[in-house]
Design a protein around this motif. Structure first.
Motif, PDB file in Angstrom:
ATOM      1  N   GLN A 121     -69.497  74.682  -7.449  1.00 58.82           N
ATOM      2  CA  GLN A 121     -67.968  74.576  -8.643  1.00 58.82           C
ATOM      3  C   GLN A 121     -68.035  73.648  -9.676  1.00 58.82           C
ATOM      4  OE1 GLN A 121     -65.111  73.964  -4.771  1.00 58.82           O
ATOM      5  NE2 GLN A 121     -65.298  75.724  -4.010  1.00 58.82           N
ATOM      6  N   GLN A 125     -58.711  69.625 -12.788  1.00 55.06           N
ATOM      7  CA  GLN A 125     -58.272  70.092 -11.881  1.00 55.06           C
ATOM      8  C   GLN A 125     -57.942  68.780 -10.314  1.00 55.06           C
ATOM      9  OE1 GLN A 125     -61.481  70.683 -13.603  1.00 55.06           O
ATOM     10  NE2 GLN A 125     -60.710  72.670 -13.770  1.00 55.06           N
ATOM     11  N   ALA A 179     -62.948  76.364 -10.731  1.00 55.23           N
ATOM     12  CA  ALA A 179     -63.677  77.675 -10.267  1.00 55.23           C
ATOM     13  C   ALA A 179     -65.605  77.613  -9.935  1.00 55.23           C
ATOM     14  CB  ALA A 179     -63.843  78.127 -11.909  1.00 55.23           C
ATOM     15  N   TRP A 180     -65.277  78.788  -9.335  1.00 58.01           N
ATOM     16  CA  TRP A 180     -66.815  79.190  -8.440  1.00 58.01           C
ATOM     17  C   TRP A 180     -68.234  79.221  -9.780  1.00 58.01           C
ATOM     18  CZ3 TRP A 180     -68.157  78.650  -3.567  1.00 58.01           C
ATOM     19  CH2 TRP A 180     -70.026  78.534  -3.427  1.00 58.01           C
ATOM     20  N   VAL A 181     -69.321  78.236 -10.360  1.00 49.36           N
ATOM     21  CA  VAL A 181     -70.251  78.244 -11.226  1.00 49.36           C
ATOM     22  C   VAL A 181     -70.954  79.004 -10.704  1.00 49.36           C
ATOM     23  CG1 VAL A 181     -68.452  76.960 -12.634  1.00 49.36           C
ATOM     24  CG2 VAL A 181     -70.476  76.193 -11.349  1.00 49.36           C
ATOM     25  N   GLU A 211     -55.451  72.058  -8.592  1.00 51.23           N
ATOM     26  CA  GLU A 211     -56.052  73.132  -9.416  1.00 51.23           C
ATOM     27  C   GLU A 211     -57.339  74.140  -8.797  1.00 51.23           C
ATOM     28  OE1 GLU A 211     -56.724  73.584 -13.538  1.00 51.23           O
ATOM     29  OE2 GLU A 211     -54.465  73.411 -14.382  1.00 51.23           O
ATOM     30  N   ASP A 212     -57.463  75.131  -8.262  1.00 52.03           N
ATOM     31  CA  ASP A 212     -58.500  75.613  -7.398  1.00 52.03           C
ATOM     32  C   ASP A 212     -60.083  75.401  -7.844  1.00 52.03           C
ATOM     33  OD1 ASP A 212     -57.290  75.693  -5.146  1.00 52.03           O
ATOM     34  OD2 ASP A 212     -56.319  78.025  -5.606  1.00 52.03           O
TER      35      ASP A 212
END
Length: 362
Positions: free
Chosen positions: A101, A107, A115-117, A112-113
Motif C-alpha cells: 500500500q 493517511q 491506496a493499493w500500489v 484515510e485508507d
C-alpha cells in the motif's frame, strides 16, 4: 457363554471345534484358554476373553489414529499456537499488507485508507543504490560478528574445561551476570568507555608511548566505529555461546579422548578428531542463532550513535525504522522489513532442519 477367537486353519474344522464340547483344562492350566496340540499344529487358538482383547491390533491403531487419544497433543498445544499467531502472525501479516500500500503521514493523520500500489514499493527499494549498500553492510557485519562470537565462545569453552572447578564457577557466574545485562545498558556503558573526552579506552591507549588518542572520536572513521559496534555485539553474545558449547563438550565421552591420547594424539588432534565431530551439530545451531540475532541488530547501533545513526552505520533494521518513522514512509519501510524477513528465512529453515536432525538422533 465363552467368546472364541479362531485364527488360521480350515474354517469348517474351526466350526466343528467351536460347536464341540470344550475339553476340560488340565491341572495348573488357566481356565480361560485351552490349546490342544492339534489346534496348535493347525494354527488355531481358542481363548475366552472380552472387550478390547478381541479387537485386532489394526483396529486399535485405527481407533487411536482417529480417536481422542490422537487429538490430545494438538488440543494441548492449541493455546500456544493461537497466542503465537496473535502476537507474531498478525503483525507480520499487517506489515506484508502495508508493504503493498501507499501509507504516508497524510493517511495516518487523516485516517484515510491507503491506496493499493502492488509491488511499487519493492521496485523502488530494489532500484535504490542506498538499499543495496545497506544490504552489503548488514551481511558483512553479520559475517564478522558471527565468526568472532563463535570462535571466542569456543575458545572460552575450551578454557573452562582446563581450569579448576572454583575458577570455572566464577567464570560462569561472571558470564551469566554479563548476559543478564540489558542491551540498552551495556551499549550505554560501552559508549562511556569510548567517549572522546572522558573515555577510559582513550586514556589507556594514550598511555602507550608515541600514540596520541587524546579526544579521539571512534565514530569519525566508519571502520573504527564498526569495531566498537562489533565489540559490543560479541561481548553480549559470548556468555551464551561459551556456556552452551561448554555444556556440549561435557557430553563428549572421556574414553574417546583418553584413547586418542594413548594413541599419541596431541590436544589439537584430539579436539579436531574427537571433540569437534561430536560438537558439530551444536555448533551449527549456535552459529545459526548468532546469524539471526546479529542480522537484526538494532539497539547497540542506535544507542552508540545517540539515536541518530549516520548512513555509514545503518543496517537493514535501522534503515527500515528510519524510512518508516523518520521519513514517514511507512509502506516503504514495511517493504524493507519484509525483504529482511525473506533474507533471514533461509537461515531459519536451516536452523529448524538442524533441530529436527538432532531430535531424530536422540
Amino acid at each position: 457363554m465363552e467368546n472364541v477367537v479362531v485364527t488360521g486353519g480350515d474354517p469348517r474344522a474351526a466350526a466343528d471345534r467351536v460347536g464341540s464340547t470344550p475339553t476340560a483344562p488340565t491341572a495348573g492350566a488357566p481356565a480361560s484358554a485351552a490349546v490342544t496340540g492339534a489346534d496348535a499344529a493347525a494354527g488355531l487358538i481358542v481363548a475366552s476373553a472380552g472387550g478390547d482383547d478381541l479387537v485386532a491390533p489394526e483396529s486399535r491403531r485405527r481407533r487411536g489414529l482417529f480417536g481422542a487419544d490422537r487429538a490430545t497433543p494438538y488440543l494441548l498445544i492449541a493455546p500456544a499456537v493461537v497466542a503465537l499467531l496473535a502476537l507474531l502472525g498478525y503483525p507480520l501479516y499487517r506489515v506484508v499488507v502495508l508493504s503493498f500500500q501507499a501509507m504516508g503521514h497524510r493517511q495516518l493523520i487523516r485516517g484515510e485508507d491507503p491506496a493499493w500500489v502492488g509491488f511499487a514499493n519493492y521496485t523502488r527499494i530494489f532500484q535504490d543504490s542506498v538499499f543495496w549498500s545497506v544490504v552489503v553492510r548488514t551481511v558483512a557485519f553479520t559475517a564478522v560478528a558471527v565468526v568472532l562470537s563463535v570462535l571466542l565462545g569456543l575458545a572460552v569453552a575450551l578454557l573452562m574445561r582446563r581450569v579448576a572447578r572454583p575458577v570455572r564457577t566464577a567464570m560462569v557466574v561472571a558470564m551469566m551476570l554479563a548476559w543478564a545485562m540489558p542491551g540498552l545498558v551495556s551499549s550505554q556503558v560501552f559508549l562511556w568507555l569510548v567517549d572522546a573526552n572522558f573515555g577510559v579506552v582513550n586514556w589507556m591507549i594514550d598511555q602507550i608511548p608515541g600514540v596520541d588518542f587524546h579526544n579521539h572520536s571512534w565514530f569519525a572513521d566508519p571502520l573504527q566505529g564498526w569495531i566498537v559496534i562489533t565489540a559490543v555485539v560479541v561481548w553480549g553474545a559470548l556468555p551464551f555461546l561459551a556456556i552452551t558449547l561448554f555444556a556440549g563438550m561435557s557430553q563428549v565421552p572421556k574414553e574417546l579422548s583418553e584413547a586418542a591420547t594413548v594413541d599419541g594424539a596431541n590436544p589439537w588432534q584430539v579436539f579436531c578428531a574427537v571433540t569437534l565431530p561430536i560438537l558439530r551439530p551444536l555448533l551449527g545451531i549456535v552459529t545459526t542463532l548468532s546469524i539471526i540475532w546479529d542480522f537484526q541488530v538494532f539497539t547497540q547501533i542506535w544507542v552508540l550513535r545517540n539515536g541518530r545513526p549516520e548512513d555509514e552505520f545503518q543496517t537493514l533494521s535501522i534503515h527500515s525504522f528510519i524510512t518508516a518513522f523518520g521519513q514517514s514512509k511507512y509502506s516503504l519501510g514495511s517493504a524493507v522489513a519484509v525483504v529482511t524477513v525473506l533474507l533471514m528465512l533461509g537461515v531459519m529453515i536451516f536452523y529448524v532442519r538442524q533441530m529436527f536432525k538432532i531430535g531424530e538422533q536422540d
